[in-house]
Design a protein around this motif. Sequence first.
Motif, PDB file in Angstrom:
ATOM      1  N   LEU A 192       0.804  -1.223   0.000  1.00  0.00           N
ATOM      2  CA  LEU A 192       0.000   0.000   0.000  1.00  0.00           C
ATOM      3  C   LEU A 192       0.836   1.273   0.000  1.00  0.00           C
ATOM      4  O   LEU A 192       0.417   2.298  -0.558  1.00  0.00           O
ATOM      5  CB  LEU A 192      -0.926  -0.001   1.227  1.00  0.00           C
ATOM      6  N   ASP A 303      -1.915   8.445   6.412  1.00  0.00           N
ATOM      7  CA  ASP A 303      -1.099   7.230   6.399  1.00  0.00           C
ATOM      8  C   ASP A 303      -0.480   6.966   7.764  1.00  0.00           C
ATOM      9  O   ASP A 303      -0.366   5.816   8.188  1.00  0.00           O
ATOM     10  CB  ASP A 303      -0.003   7.342   5.337  1.00  0.00           C
ATOM     11  N   LYS A 378      -8.064   1.899   1.418  1.00  0.00           N
ATOM     12  CA  LYS A 378      -6.896   1.028   1.254  1.00  0.00           C
ATOM     13  C   LYS A 378      -7.323  -0.362   0.776  1.00  0.00           C
ATOM     14  O   LYS A 378      -6.645  -0.990  -0.047  1.00  0.00           O
ATOM     15  CB  LYS A 378      -6.130   0.908   2.571  1.00  0.00           C
ATOM     16  N   GLN A 381      -7.654  -0.776  -2.880  1.00  0.00           N
ATOM     17  CA  GLN A 381      -6.419  -0.767  -3.659  1.00  0.00           C
ATOM     18  C   GLN A 381      -5.897  -2.170  -3.963  1.00  0.00           C
ATOM     19  O   GLN A 381      -5.051  -2.332  -4.840  1.00  0.00           O
ATOM     20  CB  GLN A 381      -5.354   0.058  -2.934  1.00  0.00           C
ATOM     21  N   THR A 388      -2.434   2.473  -5.825  1.00  0.00           N
ATOM     22  CA  THR A 388      -1.430   2.447  -4.766  1.00  0.00           C
ATOM     23  C   THR A 388      -0.420   3.567  -4.973  1.00  0.00           C
ATOM     24  O   THR A 388      -0.249   4.090  -6.078  1.00  0.00           O
ATOM     25  CB  THR A 388      -0.687   1.104  -4.718  1.00  0.00           C
TER      26      THR A 388
END
Length: 757
Positions: A192, A303, A378, A381, A388
């Motif tokens: 990720l 993040d 996420k 993805q 990503t």
Amino acid sequence: MNIQQIVKEKGLGLLFRQGTVGIEKESQRVHADGSIVTSEHPKAFGNRSYHPYIQTDFAESQLELITPPNKKIEDTLRWLSALHEVTLRTIDENEYIFPMSMPAGLPPEQEIRVAQLDNAADVAYREYLVASYGKAKQMVSGIHYNFQLDPKLVETLFNAQTDYKSAVDFQNNLYLKMAKNFLRYQWILLYLLSATPTVEANYFKDGSPLKPNQYVRSLRSSKYGYVNAPDIIVSFDSIEKYVETLEHWVNSGRLIAEKEFYSNVRLRGAKKAREFLHTGIQYLEFRLFDLNPFEAYGINLKDAKFIHHFILLMIWLEETADQDAVELGRARLGEVAFEDPHSETAYRDEGERIINQLIDMLKAIGAEQSAVEFAEEKLVQFANPGQTLCARLVDAIEQAGGYQQLGAEIAKRNKVQAFERFYALSAFDNMELSTQALMFDTIQKGLNMEILDENDQFLRLQFGDHFEYVKNGNMTSHDSYISPLIMENKVVTKKVLAKAGFNVPQSLEFTSVEQAVASYPLFEGKAVVIKPKSTNFGLGISIFQQGVHDKADFAKAVEIAFREDKEVMVEDYLVGTEYRFFVLGNETLAVLLRVPANVMGDGVHTVAELVAAKNDHPLRGDGSRTPLKKIALGEIEQLQLKEQGLTVDSVPAKDQLVQLRANSNISTGGDSIDMTDEMHPSYKNLAVGITKAMGAAVCGVDLIIPDLKKPAEPNLSSWGVIEANFNPMMMMHIFPYSGKSRRLTLNVLGMLFPELV
């Protein structure tokens, strides 16, 4: 022990999701073309033997920015922002911070200088690494994410179980579970968040393993990154086995020291691993993360929070990885690292399963909805690898025409951004500018700093065992308690100064509007100043330079002053120019001419339009977050216009100077002009004497002086004291409207920490 069950049963969701986070970020200093510099670490950052925030990692060119640990991830990111702004504004104007982990524009190996540290052993260790791994691998950079569970959570969990009798054993096994499960599933975060898809061929000693136009997910986390030999395996099965196997590799000579074990999880809180047996693991260091080149500081808040929650998931899971699972995780990491960034990972099902468990955990512990939504983004993805980070980076590299080119473009853009508000620390913009300037210098010079109360501008600074408290940038223990109380009261100030033999204008004090207005005949026709007894920043002050001729105007000025205090002074207006003297100890460090708020006519625009145009200047704002204050058009300004026969709708003639204030405070829209070198020394000496009479270490002295070139004489026609100010604003001296900058915050630090100079 089932942590999920305990957290749910005891309602520990909030406590569970808390923790302490610190970030270490490595980056290369580069030229404008993205190639690595060969210059030494900037001397402006002081000595690396003690600097808590700005260090070098392997090479002189490789910066390491270290935030203090914080209980809020937001605060950690704010610190990271501040460290970048300090660094970017300090390094050479032709140097930049490269935004990517893999180095570009590597100099010839003989020109790469290992960090020249004071400790010879530290330099020798780096030279050993050169011999073992080569210099190129040492130049790889990344993010280290340091995480500590809330100690109260650990204690509560320990008390809720019966498997462990020792709190240290429990804590060790809790952190080991976190470490082992992280190593098992670390490939998910790599998938990720990875951002090292390529590197220049000269990075490799034996030729690039990449095919032409081949991109991978993470060279940094592959076998071509900064990793130990594959046969060096340290067991995480228990703390005893961890210590035993780690010491084995050191004793056998395969590792020169325990710190050469480059696991993506390091156990932290002791100098030697054996100490963990008795003192316990205090926190973990996660070393997996590539720099995110799209973020100015290498990582963004979303993040950082996602990583935080993923780490928590590692102890939330019912399973606990054994050493075989740890090795499986390491192998899987290597496989995923070399996958094509736009392709679906071979382990999609496992990735989706773990992220779904993360989403379930977030809901169970009552995390904010935004955290759940980000985890869901996420999750998507895995089905759409093109979303990503690494895939987006590959697209950007292709568009820019190369890895180094893209890095150079971003590096230059980041530096421009760091200078947009060069007078501030963006992340601490709610604090006073003078405090921000002191914080900037504190970070740059390497003092430890703790923000005790952000709203009250209260800092604790420390160098070695010596610490000092600072409020508002220059209020310190060097001032007596009574000093600010004297200066806060203008009546007392005048009496103290008069008794000390200084020239002060005559004045009368009033306790009501009616009393003051009834005394109007005493002042009619005279030039006077009407001001609150206790005030700062020029609030409530009206000045009638040409004499007061209208009782209604006098009454309005009195009313304005009483809005700021319960007592008001009417004082003789002294003829001359007002100057602000900044005194520290036995020296006047700066002298400022503060020109009252004004505009210059152009024969076309109204006063209101001219004010609006002047207020567009980038240094003008609210006056606390900008060096200059926007000019207002309130009651005082309109009284001043009336004295000149103008209104806000008047169109002044070309080159006609229109005064909007008589008082010259920057906080009421004035302009600041440095006059330190032009001022006669006798007035500087007077300012020092006035400061001593106030019992102050730091003081802002306002003097009226008709001619700054003539030496002072002992009468009001030569000079007079208007005010003495505690906590004088430093920013107007540091960033004057015109003239030389005086970095007074450095003088404050020099006063507090003479050993640092």
